[in-house]
Scaffold this motif. Structure first.
Motif, mmCIF file in Angstrom:
data_model
loop_
_atom_site.group_PDB
_atom_site.id
_atom_site.type_symbol
_atom_site.label_atom_id
_atom_site.label_comp_id
_atom_site.label_asym_id
_atom_site.label_seq_id
_atom_site.Cartn_x
_atom_site.Cartn_y
_atom_site.Cartn_z
ATOM 1 N N THR A 61 15.453 -69.895 25.306
ATOM 2 C CA THR A 61 14.226 -70.663 25.534
ATOM 3 C C THR A 61 13.353 -70.548 24.289
ATOM 4 O O THR A 61 12.946 -69.441 23.904
ATOM 5 N N LEU A 62 13.114 -71.686 23.641
ATOM 6 C CA LEU A 62 12.295 -71.658 22.422
ATOM 7 C C LEU A 62 10.839 -71.495 22.822
ATOM 8 O O LEU A 62 10.291 -72.338 23.533
ATOM 9 N N ILE B 50 10.860 -74.138 8.981
ATOM 10 C CA ILE B 50 11.976 -74.179 9.926
ATOM 11 C C ILE B 50 13.212 -73.645 9.216
ATOM 12 O O ILE B 50 13.417 -73.921 8.033
ATOM 13 N N ILE B 51 14.010 -72.881 9.940
ATOM 14 C CA ILE B 51 15.319 -72.487 9.414
ATOM 15 C C ILE B 51 16.358 -73.133 10.314
ATOM 16 O O ILE B 51 16.367 -72.916 11.525
ATOM 17 N N VAL B 52 17.204 -73.965 9.721
ATOM 18 C CA VAL B 52 18.093 -74.803 10.523
ATOM 19 C C VAL B 52 19.512 -74.759 9.958
ATOM 20 O O VAL B 52 19.713 -74.674 8.749
ATOM 21 N N THR C 51 -1.576 -62.344 13.408
ATOM 22 C CA THR C 51 -1.234 -61.915 12.041
ATOM 23 C C THR C 51 -1.567 -62.973 10.994
ATOM 24 O O THR C 51 -1.776 -64.141 11.312
ATOM 25 N N HIS C 52 -1.539 -62.519 9.746
ATOM 26 C CA HIS C 52 -1.734 -63.434 8.618
ATOM 27 C C HIS C 52 -0.401 -63.828 7.980
ATOM 28 O O HIS C 52 -0.362 -64.515 6.960
ATOM 29 N N LEU C 53 0.721 -63.386 8.586
ATOM 30 C CA LEU C 53 2.039 -63.642 7.991
ATOM 31 C C LEU C 53 2.534 -65.050 8.322
ATOM 32 O O LEU C 53 2.197 -65.600 9.376
ATOM 33 N N PRO C 54 3.341 -65.644 7.448
ATOM 34 C CA PRO C 54 3.924 -66.956 7.768
ATOM 35 C C PRO C 54 4.816 -66.880 9.003
ATOM 36 O O PRO C 54 5.510 -65.883 9.217
ATOM 37 N N VAL C 55 4.782 -67.931 9.802
ATOM 38 C CA VAL C 55 5.561 -67.998 11.043
ATOM 39 C C VAL C 55 6.467 -69.223 10.979
ATOM 40 O O VAL C 55 5.982 -70.347 10.821
ATOM 41 N N ILE C 56 7.766 -69.006 11.105
ATOM 42 C CA ILE C 56 8.693 -70.132 11.093
ATOM 43 C C ILE C 56 9.491 -70.162 12.402
ATOM 44 O O ILE C 56 9.417 -69.218 13.194
ATOM 45 N N VAL C 57 10.232 -71.250 12.593
ATOM 46 C CA VAL C 57 10.986 -71.430 13.839
ATOM 47 C C VAL C 57 12.448 -71.773 13.516
ATOM 48 O O VAL C 57 12.725 -72.515 12.568
ATOM 49 N N ASP C 58 13.345 -71.202 14.291
ATOM 50 C CA ASP C 58 14.774 -71.510 14.193
ATOM 51 C C ASP C 58 15.170 -72.300 15.451
ATOM 52 O O ASP C 58 15.407 -71.718 16.512
ATOM 53 N N PRO C 59 15.226 -73.639 15.344
ATOM 54 C CA PRO C 59 15.572 -74.433 16.520
ATOM 55 C C PRO C 59 17.067 -74.378 16.821
ATOM 56 O O PRO C 59 17.479 -74.623 17.963
ATOM 57 N N SER C 60 17.895 -74.064 15.815
ATOM 58 C CA SER C 60 19.359 -74.114 15.986
ATOM 59 C C SER C 60 19.842 -73.076 16.986
ATOM 60 O O SER C 60 20.582 -73.393 17.924
#
Ligand code: PEP
Ligand code: MN
Length: 290
Positions: free
Chosen positions: A195-196, A241-243, A208-217
């Motif tokens: 569940t994304l 995004i990391i895909v 946080t102040h850190l970058p937030v990315i999403v892996d939809p794959s």
């Protein structure tokens, strides 16, 4: 305004280095000249695992042409079954180095074992800590000491507070270059792989102040769901995004069902860039010389 700054762990009465209270401004990382965080949107693309020279180079060239920011690919793979393909190891690292030399794309690759770290650091611009190792604290401290930027994926059943504390293990070693990644969590739903949790984006932003990315794959588990979830993540304010992308996804050694086809990536990148723009972010592209 109530902002969750500290995990609700009683002994944790320390100010976290990753907290918004420690630094109000978002952290912007410089990964071999590419910015990650702030107003820049990072598109990290590549195959699940390095399989062959042609597979890696074809994918790297295609995602580079479509405007990807960084190249991903695993040489050491965390497989659920010990009988499944475990990655090409050193040979995989060599092929990643070749892709980097040819395309100029910085490399994101996973480290599972500190004994491989030295060899991985020869090619990696970002060390990926996979979901299954998010709470491998000795590994986190060691990659922290390496000084190399680290991408930490949320554990399959980890809370956001636990993810933030995993990042602290890296920050505590003096390494401030950490990217957090939501990649789907275990819930009772079985209609898709994980569940994304897109709420993680604005909530981690508060924490946080850190970058937030999403892996939809990895969340989706099948490619039809990857575009809609990517658009949603970008529009919700993800920093990237990391895909997974593969020249012939159906023949991929691992994660065949979820990898995008190289031929579909151009269109995918354009649409994701459009959704990122909705949230006020620009897909990082190499400056074209005047
Ligand atoms: C991967 O990125 O290939 C991977 C195995 O991801 P995760 O650790 O999120 O399952
Ligand atoms: Mn994968």
């Amino acid at each position: 305004m109530t902002i969750v700054m500290k995990p609700t762990v009683p002994e944790d009465e320390v100010m976290l280095a990753s907290s918004r209270l420690t630094r109000g401004e978002p952290t912007v990382l410089d990964i071999a000249g590419r910015r990650v965080g702030g107003g820049d949107f990072a598109l990290i693309a590549g195959p699940c695992t390095v399989e062959s020279r042609d597979q890696v180079l074809d994918t790297a060239r295609a995602v580079r042409a479509a405007g990807a920011t960084l190249f991903r690919g695993g040489a050491y793979k965390p497989r659920t079954s010990p009988y499944a393909f475990q990655g090409l190891g050193q040979e995989g690292l060599r092929l990643l180095a070749e892709a980097k030399a040819e395309t100029g794309l910085p490399i994101v690759t996973e480290v599972m074992d500190v004994r491989d770290l030295e060899a991985i650091l020869e090619v990696a611009d970002v060390l990926q800590i996979g979901a299954r190792n998010m709470q491998n604290y000795t590994l986190l401290a060691e990659v922290g000491r390496s000084g190399c930027p680290v991408l930490i994926k949320r554990g399959l059943s980890s809370t956001l507070a636990e993810l933030v504390l995993a990042a602290e293990y890296v920050l505590k070693e003096g390494n401030e270059s950490v990217i957090l990644c939501e990649r789907g969590i275990r819930t009772f739903e079985t209609a898709y792989r994980f569940t994304l949790d897109l709420m993680a984006i604005p909530v981690l932003r508060e924490m946080t102040h850190l970058p937030v990315i999403v892996d939809p794959s990895h969340a989706a588990g099948r490619r039809e769901l990857v575009l809609p979830m990517s658009l949603a993540a970008a529009a919700a304010g993800a920093d990237g995004i990391i895909v997974e992308v593969h020249p012939t996804p159906d023949e991929a050694i691992c994660d065949a069902a979820q990898q995008l086809a190289v031929g579909a990536f151009d269109d995918y990148a354009e649409r994701v860039a459009g959704a990122a723009a909705v949230a006020g972010r620009t897909l990082w592209r190499e400056a074209v010389p005047a």
